[in-house]
Design an enzyme around this catalytic site. Structure first.
Site, PDB file in Angstrom:
ATOM      1  N   HIS A  32       0.853  -1.202   0.000  1.00 26.14           N
ATOM      2  CA  HIS A  32       0.000   0.000   0.000  1.00 26.14           C
ATOM      3  C   HIS A  32       0.886   1.248   0.000  1.00 26.14           C
ATOM      4  O   HIS A  32       1.272   1.764   1.045  1.00 26.14           O
ATOM      5  CB  HIS A  32      -0.907  -0.026   1.246  1.00 26.14           C
ATOM      6  CG  HIS A  32      -1.931   1.069   1.282  1.00 26.14           C
ATOM      7  ND1 HIS A  32      -3.232   0.864   1.709  1.00 26.14           N
ATOM      8  CD2 HIS A  32      -1.878   2.387   0.953  1.00 26.14           C
ATOM      9  CE1 HIS A  32      -3.901   2.004   1.646  1.00 26.14           C
ATOM     10  NE2 HIS A  32      -3.095   2.952   1.190  1.00 26.14           N
ATOM     11  N   HIS A  85       1.712  16.883  -6.169  1.00 26.50           N
ATOM     12  CA  HIS A  85       1.087  16.986  -7.499  1.00 26.50           C
ATOM     13  C   HIS A  85       1.627  18.189  -8.278  1.00 26.50           C
ATOM     14  O   HIS A  85       1.748  18.149  -9.494  1.00 26.50           O
ATOM     15  CB  HIS A  85      -0.438  17.079  -7.365  1.00 26.50           C
ATOM     16  CG  HIS A  85      -1.059  15.792  -6.908  1.00 26.50           C
ATOM     17  ND1 HIS A  85      -2.276  15.722  -6.285  1.00 26.50           N
ATOM     18  CD2 HIS A  85      -0.612  14.520  -6.985  1.00 26.50           C
ATOM     19  CE1 HIS A  85      -2.561  14.459  -6.001  1.00 26.50           C
ATOM     20  NE2 HIS A  85      -1.560  13.711  -6.416  1.00 26.50           N
ATOM     21  N   GLY A 194      -8.675   8.624  -1.739  1.00 22.55           N
ATOM     22  CA  GLY A 194      -9.148  10.012  -1.667  1.00 22.55           C
ATOM     23  C   GLY A 194      -9.755  10.306  -0.298  1.00 22.55           C
ATOM     24  O   GLY A 194      -9.943   9.401   0.523  1.00 22.55           O
ATOM     25  N   GLU A 225     -11.762   4.727   7.035  1.00 24.64           N
ATOM     26  CA  GLU A 225     -10.786   5.628   7.670  1.00 24.64           C
ATOM     27  C   GLU A 225     -11.486   6.528   8.683  1.00 24.64           C
ATOM     28  O   GLU A 225     -10.886   6.987   9.640  1.00 24.64           O
ATOM     29  CB  GLU A 225     -10.076   6.484   6.621  1.00 24.64           C
ATOM     30  CG  GLU A 225      -8.925   5.753   5.948  1.00 24.64           C
ATOM     31  CD  GLU A 225      -8.173   6.655   4.995  1.00 24.64           C
ATOM     32  OE1 GLU A 225      -7.150   7.220   5.394  1.00 24.64           O
ATOM     33  OE2 GLU A 225      -8.626   6.788   3.835  1.00 24.64           O
ATOM     34  N   ASP A 306       1.734   3.464   3.215  1.00 24.98           N
ATOM     35  CA  ASP A 306       0.736   4.438   2.737  1.00 24.98           C
ATOM     36  C   ASP A 306       1.421   5.573   1.965  1.00 24.98           C
ATOM     37  O   ASP A 306       1.370   5.581   0.737  1.00 24.98           O
ATOM     38  CB  ASP A 306      -0.082   5.007   3.905  1.00 24.98           C
ATOM     39  CG  ASP A 306      -1.460   5.479   3.481  1.00 24.98           C
ATOM     40  OD1 ASP A 306      -1.826   5.257   2.329  1.00 24.98           O
ATOM     41  OD2 ASP A 306      -2.178   6.063   4.324  1.00 24.98           O
TER      42      ASP A 306
END
Ligand SMILES: CNc1ncnc2c1ncn2[C@@H]1O[C@H](COP(=O)(O)O)[C@@H](O)[C@H]1O
Ligand SMILES: [Zn+2]
Length: 368
Positions: A32, A85, A194, A225, A306
């Protein structure tokens, strides 16, 4: 400096005895890891410096310096992805980012890596197809240089961001189906991720994921989550191949007996990300992490990072944390590695190869 095929990386200082042997034997599994959340500070800075448009952008400059500041909430973590990003806006930058992230994991002892990333377009510069191609080409390049003693198997999952529109979600699923048809050994699945506060997953996204599954892709879902009884129930009934986090399933953590029973009965492996959960404050302390219930009940899980860049962690640190928090022996850690191999999307031959690496490690350490 050592060379792994086309990758050059520094062996890091060992953080614990297990980590030391990990990198020498290279047998751990990372299941992950989000590509843009895994960028190291060095990679971020390099990509920033290489892009003349960004160098003069004061907002990005100050965002970059805040990248590694301690997070106080899930919301703050999501802001940090905007920084990554902003520097991966061309196919060349995406290639460099992918190569660096694979190199970091290899240097930490990872033999098998499943990267996941959300196809992203940048108007006038990069289409979603070009983004995916850049990641796939880099994985192909790295694997072309695998040899018996220096190797890393890398697979790719394409993510759907639940915050984006159903049209974007559909487009990403289509990209995943196309990419799997073109590169079946590399593009093996889809991931739903997301900000969990947003999006009607049950109505808009699960039906698309059913299509993905029909076409042969594996499906993984970020699940629970935050508390959300109805959504989590539908996700558990969906029978995904693996679930990310699974934090608010147990009744003591905002879930319910019903959800917990569904999870246990499904035997679906959970991807467990200790540092991420505690830093995002979805779990209060390491000691109280739901991993303790999984260990007690022998429910399958895979220790994972993660977003190693955002949370300043590594897979060997996560193993060390699990060992210290839950008093796990070396043999129990090896059992965690075996569980991850079983839960992975590697082929049968690849799984056999990874199991034999694990056996070599156990023999050398007198563990069986
Ligand atoms: C902290 N827990 C998490 N929960 C949910 N989604 C997460 C996440 N961590 C990362 N992402 C997802 O991964 C994207 C960044 O990588 P890529 O641009 O896809 O490579 C984030 O924008 C978010 O959608
Ligand atoms: Zn995640």
């Amino acid at each position: 400096m050592k060379c792994l095929g086309s990758l050059t990386f520094k062996f890091k200082q060992a953080v614990n005895p297990l980590a030391f042997v990990c990198y020498r034997f290279r047998f751990t599994q990372e299941l992950h890891a989000h590509l843009n959340g895994s960028l190291s500070e060095d990679t971020l800075r390099d990509l920033f410096m290489e892009n003349p448009d960004l160098k003069s952008d004061e907002r990005i400059k100050s965002l970059i310096s805040s990248f590694l500041l301690k997070s106080r909430s899930l919301e703050e973590c999501f802001k940090k992805f905007e920084i990554a990003h902003a520097v991966t806006v061309t196919p060349a930058a995406v290639k460099r980012a992918t190569k660096d992230v694979i190199s970091d994991f290899a240097a930490d002892g990872v033999a098998y890596l499943e990267l996941r990333t959300t196809p992203r377009s940048v108007p006038g510069i990069m289409s979603k197809s070009e983004y995916v191609q850049a990641v796939v080409d880099t994985i192909k390049d790295v694997q072309a240089f695998n040899s018996s003693d220096k190797f890393i198997i890398v697979k790719l999952l394409l993510s759907i961001n639940r915050q984006e529109s159903p049209i974007e979600a559909e487009e990403n699923v289509r990209k995943a189906i196309e990419a799997n048809a073109a590169y079946p050994d590399i593009v093996v699945g889809v991931d739903l991720s997301g900000n969990p506060k947003y999006g009607d997953v049950v109505r808009n996204i699960l039906p698309l994921l059913t299509e993905a599954r029909k076409s042969g892709l594996k499906v993984v879902l970020h699940c629970a989550e935050i508390p959300n009884e109805n959504e989590v129930e539908e996700m558990l009934k969906f029978n995904a191949d693996r679930l990310g986090h699974g934090t608010c399933v147990h009744p003591s953590y905002g879930g319910s007996e019903k959800l917990w029973r569904l999870l246990l009965d499904s035997k679906t492996p959970l991807e467990v990300c200790l540092t991420s959960n505690v830093k995002c404050k979805t779990v209060e302390t390491y000691e109280n992490h739901h991993l303790r219930h999984l260990l007690q009940l022998q429910h399958p899980f895979a220790i994972s990072t993660d977003d190693k860049g955002v949370f300043s962690t590594s897979l060997s640190k996560e193993f060390e944390l699990a060992a210290k928090t839950f008093n796990l022996s070396s043999l129990e850690l090896c059992n965690c590695v075996a569980m991850a191999i079983n839960a992975s999307f590697a082929s049968t031959d690849e799984k056999n190869e990874l199991m034999s690496k694990l056996s070599a490690f156990k023999i050398e350490r007198g563990l069986g």
